[in-house]
Design a protein around this motif. Structure first.
Motif, short mmCIF file in Angstrom:
data_model
loop_
_atom_site.label_atom_id
_atom_site.label_comp_id
_atom_site.label_asym_id
_atom_site.label_seq_id
_atom_site.Cartn_x
_atom_site.Cartn_y
_atom_site.Cartn_z
N CYS A 170 0.53 5.45 7.44
CA CYS A 170 1.94 5.08 7.39
C CYS A 170 2.79 6.34 7.42
O CYS A 170 2.31 7.44 7.16
N ASP A 171 4.09 6.14 7.72
CA ASP A 171 5.01 7.27 7.70
C ASP A 171 5.80 7.25 6.39
O ASP A 171 5.55 6.44 5.50
N GLY A 231 5.99 0.58 0.57
CA GLY A 231 4.69 -0.02 0.30
C GLY A 231 4.01 -0.59 1.52
O GLY A 231 3.18 -1.50 1.41
N LEU A 232 4.33 -0.07 2.71
CA LEU A 232 3.81 -0.63 3.95
C LEU A 232 2.62 0.14 4.52
O LEU A 232 2.26 -0.03 5.69
N ASN A 250 7.28 3.83 -8.71
CA ASN A 250 8.71 3.83 -8.40
C ASN A 250 9.11 2.57 -7.65
O ASN A 250 10.18 1.99 -7.90
N TRP A 251 8.27 2.12 -6.70
CA TRP A 251 8.59 0.88 -5.99
C TRP A 251 8.66 -0.28 -6.99
O TRP A 251 9.58 -1.11 -6.93
N ALA A 252 7.72 -0.33 -7.89
CA ALA A 252 7.68 -1.43 -8.86
C ALA A 252 8.91 -1.44 -9.74
O ALA A 252 9.56 -2.48 -9.92
N ARG A 253 9.29 -0.29 -10.27
CA ARG A 253 10.44 -0.26 -11.19
C ARG A 253 11.74 -0.51 -10.45
O ARG A 253 12.70 -1.01 -11.02
N SER A 254 11.78 -0.22 -9.15
CA SER A 254 12.99 -0.43 -8.35
C SER A 254 13.12 -1.85 -7.84
O SER A 254 14.18 -2.24 -7.34
N GLY A 284 0.82 -1.21 0.00
CA GLY A 284 0.00 0.00 0.00
C GLY A 284 0.85 1.26 0.00
O GLY A 284 1.90 1.31 0.65
N PHE A 285 0.38 2.28 -0.72
CA PHE A 285 1.13 3.53 -0.86
C PHE A 285 0.29 4.77 -0.53
O PHE A 285 0.76 5.88 -0.73
N VAL A 286 -0.93 4.58 -0.04
CA VAL A 286 -1.81 5.71 0.29
C VAL A 286 -1.56 6.10 1.74
O VAL A 286 -1.92 5.37 2.67
N ASP A 287 -0.96 7.27 1.95
CA ASP A 287 -0.62 7.68 3.31
C ASP A 287 -1.64 8.63 3.92
O ASP A 287 -1.52 8.97 5.10
N ASP A 288 -2.63 9.07 3.17
CA ASP A 288 -3.64 9.96 3.73
C ASP A 288 -4.40 9.25 4.85
O ASP A 288 -4.69 8.06 4.77
#
Length: 463
Positions: free
Chosen positions: A222-223, A230-231, A304-308, A214-218
């Motif tokens: 997550c911090d 992606g946590l 970016n996480w995926a490509r990395s 997960g990448f939605v921080d609203d």
């Protein structure tokens, strides 16, 4: 969470609003009411900045960007390509922000970009300093906007037919996806947050199965570090993402159905959220009340996480009439520099947004109904190369061999249609291609997909 500005309807072209002074950009930030979130692109001192005319050429984006004014004779550039040599400059700018009392809430690995929230009391002062900082390339207001998911679950009593429609059995003689990785950028994955459990037909099996990120921080889920990894919460609050991940990677077990690439690693990358369930606002939805919403920083972080991390195929089963310059930059970087195949849905009607499909790095996929040659009344996956074709969809109960089936949010299974399904199917087929041919580049996989498909205007995907 504060409200955002209303996103435009799907009518006419948009244009990027370029601010060349700090006062105008600060006013734009305040009008959005997004906690003053800014996407700051970084450059090395002395490197050329992009031109205002470059941003003005993006006619499918309503973004607001800040571009420090140039000086006579200053070098300029006409591309938003990622500057890979800006690593030390990123550290310099981070320290500058910390000294000003602002800690970046995001710093994606390998990208010269920082995500920051500026306190109201510092807004004008800090924006002015950033506009004059030699390591600031350009900045963009981060705001939420709606996108349209292209299919949803309905029905029960499963049968599985997507494999025969795309001749997957023949491909399985060679590979079932082992060694390949596909990412589903969507609304997350079905599970129960209260018990920390996931749908039993989409388990992470280590070298295969469905990995939930997960990448939605609203909302404070997550911090900054967790977001970059992606946590953030990865649970599906809409239903769409679970269906797409299931089509690609449902486990090959004794329950339910099996995905097209069951031995691949399928990453469910949550970048979108349901505004109704989350309590976040997202403006007016031109498509009704689906409330399928995303922000540029979350989208960027997922890509970016995926490509990395070695993901070779990224699937986006949604349409948008508004792709921000920062997102466009990261998508191009993923395709041209990180060899990631990018797939996006074409939409189900001529009124759907086509901004994603106007990016050459993105390959469009659609759904085909009533194919007279095959005699099948079902949504098949087809390609659009160089133009946007709009398919239609049908949704029925999973009761016959002419249904495409996967699981829904709970333990029931559903028949699905539309270009969302087509896009996820082709992403899984692309994973099979990459697994069987690991040396092929993303452009070569595109060519392989289209050359192996049948048809003239509508090119039916053939695994």
């Amino acid at each position: 969470s504060p409200a955002t500005t209303i996103s435009p309807q799907l009518t006419g072209n948009k244009s990027v609003s370029v601010k060349t002074n700090s006062v105008d950009f600060a006013e734009a930030l305040r009008s959005v009411e997004n906690e003053n979130e800014i996407i700051v692109w970084v450059k090395a001192e002395g490197q050329a900045r992009p031109t205002a005319s470059l941003f003005s050429s993006f006619t499918k984006s309503s973004a607001t960007v800040a571009l420090p004014p140039g000086t006579p004779g200053e070098r300029i550039r006409r591309t938003l390509a990622v500057r890979e040599d800006a690593g030390s400059a990123k550290g310099t700018l981070t320290e500058f922000l910390r000294e000003a009392g602002v800690e970046p809430y995001g710093s994606p690995d390998g990208l010269p970009v920082l995500f920051i929230r500026v306190p109201d009391t510092q807004l004008e002062t800090l924006v002015s300093k950033l506009m004059n900082h030699p390591n600031v390339d350009w900045m963009e207001v981060n705001e939420r906007h709606p996108v349209k998911p292209l299919a949803g679950p309905s029905g029960s009593n499963p049968t599985d037919s997507k494999h025969t429609l795309h001749y997957v059995a023949g491909a399985w003689d060679h590979t079932r996806g082992s060694g390949a990785a596909v990412g589903i950028l969507d609304s997350g994955y079905a599970g129960d947050e209260s018990t920390s459990t996931w749908h039993p037909d989409g388990l992470d099996l280590g070298t295969s199965g469905i990995v939930k990120l997960g990448f939605v921080d609203d909302g404070g889920s997550c911090d900054a570090l967790e977001k970059s990894q992606g946590l953030c919460l990865a649970y599906d609050d809409h239903g769409h993402g679970s269906v797409m991940a299931g089509l690609a990677g449902e486990n090959d077990n004794s329950i339910g159905h099996v995905g097209i690439a069951p031995e691949a690693l399928v990453y469910s990358l949550k970048i979108a959220f349901n505004a109704d369930r989350s309590g976040l606002t997202c403006g007016i939805f031109p498509w009704g009340d689906d409330r399928f919403c995303l922000e540029a920083d979350d989208w960027m972080a997922g890509v970016n996480w995926a490509r990395s991390n070695g993901v070779g195929v990224l699937s986006m089963s949604f349409v948008s009439d508004d792709v921000r310059p920062s997102v466009r930059t990261v998508l191009n970087y993923a395709y041209y520099s990180s060899d990631v195949l990018l797939l996006a849905g074409l939409g189900k009607s001529p009124g759907d947004g086509t901004a994603l499909l106007e990016i050459p790095a993105v390959m469009g996929v659609g759904g085909l109904l009533n194919d007279s040659v095959l005699g099948k009344e079902i949504n098949l996956s087809y390609f659009s190369v160089g133009g946007a074709y709009h398919g239609t969809s049908t949704v029925a109960h999973c009761q016959s061999q002419t249904d495409i089936c996967t699981f829904a949010l709970d333990s029931l299974y559903a028949s699905n249609g539309g270009t969302s399904v087509a896009t996820a199917n082709v992403a899984a087929i692309a994973a099979l291609v990459r697994a069987a041919n690991p040396t092929l580049t993303a452009p070569q996989v595109r060519t392989r997909l289209t050359s192996a498909s049948s048809g003239v205007q509508w090119r039916l995907a053939d695994a």
